[in-house]
Design a protein around this motif. Structure first.
Motif, short mmCIF file in Angstrom:
data_model
loop_
_atom_site.label_atom_id
_atom_site.label_comp_id
_atom_site.label_asym_id
_atom_site.label_seq_id
_atom_site.Cartn_x
_atom_site.Cartn_y
_atom_site.Cartn_z
N ARG A 40 0.83 -1.21 0.00
CA ARG A 40 0.00 0.00 0.00
C ARG A 40 0.86 1.26 0.00
NH1 ARG A 40 -1.76 3.39 3.70
NH2 ARG A 40 -0.93 2.20 5.44
N LYS A 41 1.90 1.28 0.83
CA LYS A 41 2.77 2.44 0.94
C LYS A 41 3.89 2.36 -0.09
CE LYS A 41 3.18 2.77 5.84
NZ LYS A 41 4.05 3.20 6.91
N PRO A 42 4.30 3.50 -0.67
CA PRO A 42 5.46 3.47 -1.55
C PRO A 42 6.73 3.24 -0.75
CG PRO A 42 4.77 5.73 -1.18
CD PRO A 42 3.74 4.84 -0.51
N ALA A 43 7.73 2.68 -1.38
CA ALA A 43 9.02 2.50 -0.72
C ALA A 43 9.68 3.86 -0.52
CB ALA A 43 9.93 1.60 -1.55
N CYS A 44 9.54 4.73 -1.51
CA CYS A 44 10.22 6.02 -1.48
C CYS A 44 9.42 7.03 -2.29
CB CYS A 44 11.62 5.85 -2.08
SG CYS A 44 12.60 7.35 -2.24
N VAL A 45 9.42 8.26 -1.82
CA VAL A 45 8.88 9.38 -2.58
C VAL A 45 9.96 10.44 -2.59
CG1 VAL A 45 7.09 11.14 -2.77
CG2 VAL A 45 6.50 8.86 -1.92
N ALA A 46 10.34 10.87 -3.80
CA ALA A 46 11.42 11.85 -3.94
C ALA A 46 10.99 12.98 -4.87
CB ALA A 46 12.67 11.18 -4.49
N GLU A 47 11.34 14.18 -4.49
CA GLU A 47 11.14 15.34 -5.36
C GLU A 47 12.48 15.60 -6.05
OE1 GLU A 47 10.16 19.88 -4.47
OE2 GLU A 47 8.51 18.52 -3.90
N THR A 48 12.52 15.32 -7.35
CA THR A 48 13.76 15.39 -8.11
C THR A 48 13.85 16.70 -8.91
OG1 THR A 48 12.84 14.28 -10.05
CG2 THR A 48 13.81 12.88 -8.33
N LEU A 49 15.09 17.13 -9.16
CA LEU A 49 15.34 18.33 -9.95
C LEU A 49 16.26 17.95 -11.10
CD1 LEU A 49 16.19 20.68 -6.95
CD2 LEU A 49 14.03 20.55 -8.16
N GLY A 50 15.84 18.28 -12.30
CA GLY A 50 16.66 18.05 -13.48
C GLY A 50 16.83 19.33 -14.28
#
Length: 153
Positions: A137-147
């Motif tokens: 149910r829960k994500p392993a990771c949530v990341a806000e990425t910058l490219g």
């Protein structure tokens, strides 16, 4: 696949989920290779016998930073940037590890464009990437990425 040829194209994608990757298997060989590359040999990642006795679920788990490092591979096919001179990872605003990734599980990436801005003559693209584990149910990771994407003239 979405196509970006200008900053305006990218702005039009703000709030849009641009892709969901195929599932990849997180096997012990991949975890061991990451441990070797980073010199992170904590037993919860590499000692399968001890994990069988002491870890919830009886399995080793992937390094959090290993899951994070798979973002480029999992999201590579989501957006095509035309007239691209070069692209660089600019960083991360926020990263959270919400759930472990047990060995043998399948993981995929899901990305949404949050913001597109001009910066230093380039496109600065901010995205949210969710790394999901199949059946969880829960994500392993949530990341806000910058490219940063530099267009050819």
């Amino acid at each position: 696949m979405y196509t970006i040829a200008s900053i305006e194209d990218a702005k039009a994608l703000e709030g849009v989920e641009v892709g969901v990757s195929d599932w990849i298997v997180i096997d012990q060989h991949r975890i061991d290779q990451f441990a070797e590359a980073t010199n992170d040999h904590q037993w919860i990642h590499i000692d399968t016998e001890r994990a069988a006795r002491e870890m919830p679920g009886g399995k080793t788990i992937a390094h959090g930073y290993m899951t994070l490092s798979l973002i480029p591979a999992l999201t590579v096919g989501f957006v095509e940037v035309r007239n691209l001179e070069r692209a660089i990872n600019y960083g991360l605003n926020k990263v959270r590890f919400y759930a472990p990734v047990p060995v043998g599980s399948k993981m995929r990436g899901r990305a949404t464009v949050l913001q597109a801005r001009r910066r230093a003559g380039a496109l600065l693209l901010t995205s949210e990437v969710r790394l999901e584990v199949e059946g969880e149910r829960k994500p392993a990771c949530v990341a806000e990425t910058l490219g940063m994407f530099f267009f050819s003239e």
